[in-house]
Design a protein around this motif. Structure first.
Motif, PDB file in Angstrom:
ATOM      1  N   SER A   1       0.854  -1.181   0.000  1.00 31.74           N
ATOM      2  CA  SER A   1       0.000   0.000   0.000  1.00 31.74           C
ATOM      3  C   SER A   1       0.887   1.225   0.000  1.00 31.74           C
ATOM      4  CB  SER A   1      -0.926   0.027   1.226  1.00 31.74           C
ATOM      5  OG  SER A   1      -0.228   0.458   2.373  1.00 31.74           O
ATOM      6  N   ASP A   2       0.282   2.384  -0.260  1.00 29.10           N
ATOM      7  CA  ASP A   2       0.985   3.642  -0.059  1.00 29.10           C
ATOM      8  C   ASP A   2       0.772   4.055   1.393  1.00 29.10           C
ATOM      9  OD1 ASP A   2       2.427   5.923  -0.490  1.00 29.10           O
ATOM     10  OD2 ASP A   2       1.336   6.513  -2.296  1.00 29.10           O
ATOM     11  N   PHE A   3       1.317   5.184   1.796  1.00 35.40           N
ATOM     12  CA  PHE A   3       1.197   5.603   3.187  1.00 35.40           C
ATOM     13  C   PHE A   3      -0.241   5.914   3.574  1.00 35.40           C
ATOM     14  CE2 PHE A   3       5.701   6.298   2.496  1.00 35.40           C
ATOM     15  CZ  PHE A   3       6.249   5.822   3.676  1.00 35.40           C
ATOM     16  N   GLU A   4      -0.948   6.636   2.725  1.00 33.28           N
ATOM     17  CA  GLU A   4      -2.314   7.035   3.069  1.00 33.28           C
ATOM     18  C   GLU A   4      -3.348   6.576   2.059  1.00 33.28           C
ATOM     19  OE1 GLU A   4      -2.692  10.980   5.173  1.00 33.28           O
ATOM     20  OE2 GLU A   4      -0.768  11.327   4.168  1.00 33.28           O
ATOM     21  N   GLU A   5      -2.939   5.796   1.070  1.00 37.64           N
ATOM     22  CA  GLU A   5      -3.867   5.301   0.061  1.00 37.64           C
ATOM     23  C   GLU A   5      -3.565   3.844  -0.255  1.00 37.64           C
ATOM     24  OE1 GLU A   5      -3.730   7.713  -3.400  1.00 37.64           O
ATOM     25  OE2 GLU A   5      -4.423   9.544  -2.389  1.00 37.64           O
ATOM     26  N   ALA A   6      -4.614   3.082  -0.550  1.00 36.83           N
ATOM     27  CA  ALA A   6      -4.426   1.696  -0.971  1.00 36.83           C
ATOM     28  C   ALA A   6      -3.882   1.658  -2.395  1.00 36.83           C
ATOM     29  CB  ALA A   6      -5.753   0.944  -0.886  1.00 36.83           C
ATOM     30  N   LEU A   7      -3.166   0.580  -2.720  1.00 37.52           N
ATOM     31  CA  LEU A   7      -2.679   0.358  -4.075  1.00 37.52           C
ATOM     32  C   LEU A   7      -3.500  -0.752  -4.721  1.00 37.52           C
ATOM     33  CD1 LEU A   7       1.200   0.405  -3.514  1.00 37.52           C
ATOM     34  CD2 LEU A   7      -0.231   2.244  -4.429  1.00 37.52           C
ATOM     35  N   PRO A   8      -3.881  -0.598  -5.968  1.00 38.18           N
ATOM     36  CA  PRO A   8      -4.633  -1.670  -6.640  1.00 38.18           C
ATOM     37  C   PRO A   8      -3.860  -2.984  -6.611  1.00 38.18           C
ATOM     38  CG  PRO A   8      -4.664   0.338  -7.952  1.00 38.18           C
ATOM     39  CD  PRO A   8      -3.686   0.576  -6.841  1.00 38.18           C
ATOM     40  N   GLY A   9      -4.473  -4.024  -6.056  1.00 40.98           N
ATOM     41  CA  GLY A   9      -3.833  -5.330  -5.977  1.00 40.98           C
ATOM     42  C   GLY A   9      -2.718  -5.427  -4.966  1.00 40.98           C
ATOM     43  N   GLY A  10      -2.511  -4.357  -4.196  1.00 40.64           N
ATOM     44  CA  GLY A  10      -1.390  -4.325  -3.259  1.00 40.64           C
ATOM     45  C   GLY A  10      -1.507  -5.346  -2.149  1.00 40.64           C
ATOM     46  N   VAL A  11      -2.684  -5.453  -1.555  1.00 38.76           N
ATOM     47  CA  VAL A  11      -2.873  -6.393  -0.453  1.00 38.76           C
ATOM     48  C   VAL A  11      -2.699  -7.823  -0.938  1.00 38.76           C
ATOM     49  CG1 VAL A  11      -4.549  -7.304   1.197  1.00 38.76           C
ATOM     50  CG2 VAL A  11      -4.338  -4.825   0.874  1.00 38.76           C
ATOM     51  N   GLU A  12      -3.251  -8.133  -2.090  1.00 35.95           N
ATOM     52  CA  GLU A  12      -3.142  -9.494  -2.638  1.00 35.95           C
ATOM     53  C   GLU A  12      -1.678  -9.856  -2.897  1.00 35.95           C
ATOM     54  OE1 GLU A  12      -7.171  -7.923  -3.239  1.00 35.95           O
ATOM     55  OE2 GLU A  12      -5.160  -7.151  -3.689  1.00 35.95           O
ATOM     56  N   GLU A  13      -0.931  -8.922  -3.439  1.00 32.76           N
ATOM     57  CA  GLU A  13       0.486  -9.172  -3.707  1.00 32.76           C
ATOM     58  C   GLU A  13       1.255  -9.386  -2.406  1.00 32.76           C
ATOM     59  OE1 GLU A  13       4.200  -7.143  -6.222  1.00 32.76           O
ATOM     60  OE2 GLU A  13       2.457  -5.932  -5.652  1.00 32.76           O
ATOM     61  N   ALA A  14       0.913  -8.590  -1.380  1.00 32.54           N
ATOM     62  CA  ALA A  14       1.586  -8.713  -0.092  1.00 32.54           C
ATOM     63  C   ALA A  14       1.277 -10.056   0.568  1.00 32.54           C
ATOM     64  CB  ALA A  14       1.158  -7.565   0.816  1.00 32.54           C
ATOM     65  N   VAL A  15       0.021 -10.495   0.513  1.00 33.44           N
ATOM     66  CA  VAL A  15      -0.358 -11.776   1.108  1.00 33.44           C
ATOM     67  C   VAL A  15       0.361 -12.926   0.405  1.00 33.44           C
ATOM     68  CG1 VAL A  15      -2.282 -13.381   1.398  1.00 33.44           C
ATOM     69  CG2 VAL A  15      -2.563 -10.966   2.009  1.00 33.44           C
ATOM     70  N   ALA A  16       0.480 -12.847  -0.902  1.00 30.79           N
ATOM     71  CA  ALA A  16       1.193 -13.889  -1.644  1.00 30.79           C
ATOM     72  C   ALA A  16       2.650 -13.944  -1.237  1.00 30.79           C
ATOM     73  CB  ALA A  16       1.065 -13.629  -3.144  1.00 30.79           C
ATOM     74  N   ALA A  17       3.276 -12.773  -1.082  1.00 32.89           N
ATOM     75  CA  ALA A  17       4.677 -12.732  -0.655  1.00 32.89           C
ATOM     76  C   ALA A  17       4.836 -13.309   0.746  1.00 32.89           C
ATOM     77  CB  ALA A  17       5.195 -11.305  -0.712  1.00 32.89           C
ATOM     78  N   ALA A  18       3.904 -12.991   1.633  1.00 36.51           N
ATOM     79  CA  ALA A  18       3.973 -13.494   2.998  1.00 36.51           C
ATOM     80  C   ALA A  18       3.830 -15.008   3.029  1.00 36.51           C
ATOM     81  CB  ALA A  18       2.894 -12.830   3.852  1.00 36.51           C
ATOM     82  N   ASN A  19       2.912 -15.545   2.223  1.00 37.41           N
ATOM     83  CA  ASN A  19       2.701 -16.996   2.200  1.00 37.41           C
ATOM     84  C   ASN A  19       3.930 -17.757   1.732  1.00 37.41           C
ATOM     85  OD1 ASN A  19       0.073 -17.355   3.239  1.00 37.41           O
ATOM     86  ND2 ASN A  19      -0.823 -16.625   1.309  1.00 37.41           N
TER      87      ASN A  19
END
Length: 760
Positions: A475-493
């Motif tokens: 994500s950005d500091f004060e705004e969500a990024l398109p697909g950002g959460v999904e990409e982060a969850v994949a990296a975490a997994n």
């Protein structure tokens, strides 16, 4: 740089400037006794016109500056370079601020020395936490609890700034700040009086070195006088209404410490105090500062602060504002131009005593003399030194040391940290993961290239196999990024452990950045919650310029580091701590509240008549908010190491002490861990009963103690009677007899080693 003057046009005059700098100066003072110097300055004043006197009281923003410096203040009438040169030649400009080009400074000085009286200009700048090399923000550096470190970083900043002609810095900020909503908390040393005083003195000494006349020193300016940090609601520029006792007990002492360390200037505050704006407050600037404290130095307005007397509702118009500010004791007007515009007219109309103007001019000229400007107006303007002094290997190494020492470890459950340098897949997630510009923090106007200071680069540099690190923003500091959460969850997994680089952006801290809710920005909190749901071990690395109220998955993470804004060596320093190359040794200079609505919260609050009994059980009709105790989530002074430090029994040299005597307090501190650590051992006291109610605890001393694995040390403190003084009924310091509790502890709310003694 602004396009109104090209670098080529500056360089064209370089040879003539160099020649002029070697010529004998008609005004050169050389070695002079104080009486001779005073007579010289009085002679100058006697020759000056009213317009020239007003010019010596007028400071303007440099017309040739960096885009960062130009954007640092609100829009105001900006002088063009040609106009500024003309004003200098006419003797209508005492100096400029926030220029950074040595050739421009030399050209301005040459024009000033063509004026009728040939009075040299001075050059100032906001050098808050570094010049080209950026050190941790002052609040972060205060977390080191290491005044000598602050002295050394200020000294390094002075070496860089003075090399381009800077004579004077508008630092340090010494305001005690106890409301985390206030954005300018990031510029100071936190909530505690003792730590604030020690850091103020260290930074003044660092900036000023072996004397401000030397060409490698810059004059310090403790600011903002006074009580700016007490703004109501933590709202910048807001009203302050505190008792005179609180001013003298809490908000004045850091200024006095800075003046005791040799500071010759101070800056008036934007706020009012009890109905009178600081820029028009004769009681504050004349009676207290100069009358009681015998301060003989210079008071400069803050940026257009004299003009703001009108909107405060204190002055009727610009002319009245100039009159009131000068009468109150503001010697130099910054940026408004009101003194140049109105002071001559006010004197001629009999509305402003000439003696008052002459006194202010004398202070300005004495300051210039102390800076060595009459001896050699160009002595801080050496192009070769300007180039050689910037971002040296030694300075960058100091930046890394300061950054490491500023990091605070809040939590480390199951010893998740330090991370392994090999055999561990790491996902680095968050808007701070590779954003090197944000690591600098606010009030950075002249920085060099820190593009390799991001956390991702730092971590790769220490990992045996850099391919084991996956980096996504999420994500950005004060705004969500398109697909950002999904990409982060994949990296975490796909990782064994997750490091989340999150928190505030530099735009959320600093001047005019007060926040109503001091929490993680919503898009980042949502990102953390989603990544935490993967079940992977989570390390939170916070960037922040204030205390934060942590909640949800952020608070529940097993490991939390507070990194503030660490500057030019941020990524490398954080990697050093994350991988165990260095053990964290920082401590919180501010209390982290349990909830945003708990602020202002500070550890040395009063007990009230209905304190909740010790422990977590909340009782009705006691001092606490609904559902939470009246204590911090992470208190002032808190910080963990990679060791296992225990505090032994308290020992006192006696059961009592005389009011003018001493008592020794000691305790054994042992590291039962397997790693060497540096522990900040803190001494607190509480006066059980006094004629003026006293805080639940007050920090009176601290020691940084190096402990090898398995080692122990007896840490000793000496308490003096004057350490127990407070501001009494007559508004003067007093030491009273009574029983005092004493703690040697790892934080303001830890029990540590506890005992008591009596003052006779």
């Amino acid at each position: 740089m602004k396009a109104r003057m090209t670098r080529r046009s500056l360089l064209l005059g370089a040879s003539s400037l160099a020649l002029m700098s070697r010529m004998p100066m008609g005004l050169a003072l050389g070695p002079m006794a104080d009486a001779e110097r005073s007579a010289f300055i009085d002679g100058l004043i006697a020759k000056m016109t009213l317009e020239e006197k007003a010019g010596q009281l007028t400071l303007m923003a440099s017309s040739f500056t960096s885009k960062e410096a130009a954007a640092a203040n609100p829009a105001a009438a900006q002088q063009r370079t040609g106009q500024q040169l003309t004003e200098a030649r006419a003797g209508h400009l005492t100096g400029v601020f926030n220029g950074s080009d040595v050739d421009w400074h030399r050209q301005l000085q040459r024009e000033a020395l063509k004026s009728r009286l040939k009075i040299p200009m001075l050059f100032a700048a906001d050098v808050i936490h570094g010049f080209r090399t950026i050190f941790p923000v002052p609040l972060g550096e205060a977390a080191s609890f290491d005044p000598d470190l602050a002295r050394r970083t200020a000294r390094a900043a002075a070496l860089e700034a003075s090399a381009v002609g800077i004579d004077w810095t508008f630092a340090p900020m010494v305001d005690i700040a106890r409301d985390a909503r206030w954005g300018r908390s990031v510029e100071g040393s936190g909530e505690d009086l003792l730590l604030g005083k020690r850091m103020a003195q260290a930074r003044v000494r660092g900036f000023q070195g072996d004397g401000i006349a030397r060409n490698d020193a810059v004059a310090a300016c403790p600011k903002h006088f006074a009580a700016y940090g007490a703004a109501e609601g933590g709202l910048d520029y807001n009203t302050v209404d505190v008792s005179e006792r609180t001013l003298r007990q809490t908000y004045f002492p850091p200024f006095q410490a800075g003046f005791d360390a040799g500071a010759l200037t101070t800056m008036a505050a934007f706020n009012e105090i009890s109905g009178v704006p600081a820029h028009g407050n004769a009681w504050l600037l004349d009676q207290v500062l100069r009358g009681e404290w015998n301060f003989s130095g210079l008071v400069v307005s803050d940026y257009t602060g004299d003009n703001e007397l009108i909107l405060h509702g204190y002055a009727t118009d610009e002319k009245d504002a100039a009159r009131l500010a000068l009468l109150a004791g503001v010697d130099m007007s910054m940026q408004s131009g009101l003194y140049l515009k109105y002071v001559p007219e006010l004197v001629r109309e009999g509305k402003l005593p000439l003696e008052k103007v002459d006194t202010a001019v004398r202070r300005v000229l004495q300051f210039k003399a102390a800076l060595g400007l009459f001896d050699d107006p160009y002595h801080r303007m050496d192009r070769k030194r300007a180039q050689a002094a910037q971002r040296t290997p030694e300075t960058l190494a100091l930046a890394r040391e300061a950054a490491v020492k500023s990091v605070v470890l809040l939590k480390n459950e199951r010893k998740l940290l330090p991370l392994k340098r090999s055999g561990q897949r790491i996902a680095l997630i968050g808007p701070m993961a590779r954003n090197w510009e944000q690591t600098r923090g606010p009030w950075v106007l002249f920085a060099g290239d820190d593009s390799k200071a991001d956390l991702a680069t730092g971590m790769r540099g220490l990992m045996a196999d850099a391919s084991q690190l996956t980096v996504v923003d999420g994500s950005d500091f004060e705004e969500a990024l398109p697909g950002g959460v999904e990409e982060a969850v994949a990296a975490a997994n796909n990782a064994d452990v997750v490091v989340m680089a999150v928190g505030e952006s530099l735009q959320q801290s600093g001047e005019a950045q007060s926040r109503t809710a001091i929490v993680m920005p919503a898009p980042q909190q949502a990102l953390i919650e989603a990544v935490a749901a993967t079940g992977k071990p989570l390390v939170i690395v916070l960037s922040n310029g204030r205390a934060l109220a942590l909640e949800g998955a952020t608070l529940e993470a097993p490991a939390i580091l507070v990194s503030w804004f660490l500057g030019s060596a941020s990524g490398q320093a954080l990697a050093d701590v994350l991988f165990g190359e260095a053990s964290p040794s920082g401590r919180l200079p501010v209390s982290f509240p349990r909830q945003p609505g708990q602020v202002p919260y500070y550890y040395d609050h009063k007990p009230t008549g209905r304190p909740n009994p010790e422990g977590e059980k909340l009782e009705p009709f006691k001092t606490h908010y609904r559902g939470i105790p009246n204590s911090a989530l992470f208190p002032f002074g808190h910080g963990l190491t990679y060791g296992d430090v225990e505090y032994g029994k308290l020992t006192l040299s006696g059961k009592s002490m005389a009011a003018d005597g001493t008592i020794e307090v000691s305790a054994e501190v042992r590291n039962r861990g397997t790693r060497a650590v540096e522990e900040v051992v803190q001494l607190y006291v509480h006066d059980r009963a006094a004629s003026i109610t006293r805080p639940v605890r007050e920090l009176k001393d601290y020691r940084k103690v190096a402990l090898a694995a398995g080692a122990s040390q007896t840490v000793r403190f000496t308490l003096r009677g004057q350490d127990l003084a407070f501001i009494g009924w007559d508004l003067k310091p007093v030491v009273e007899a009574g029983v005092f509790d004493v703690w040697v502890a790892p934080s303001a709310e830890a029990d540590g080693a506890h005992g008591s003694f009596t003052v006779q």
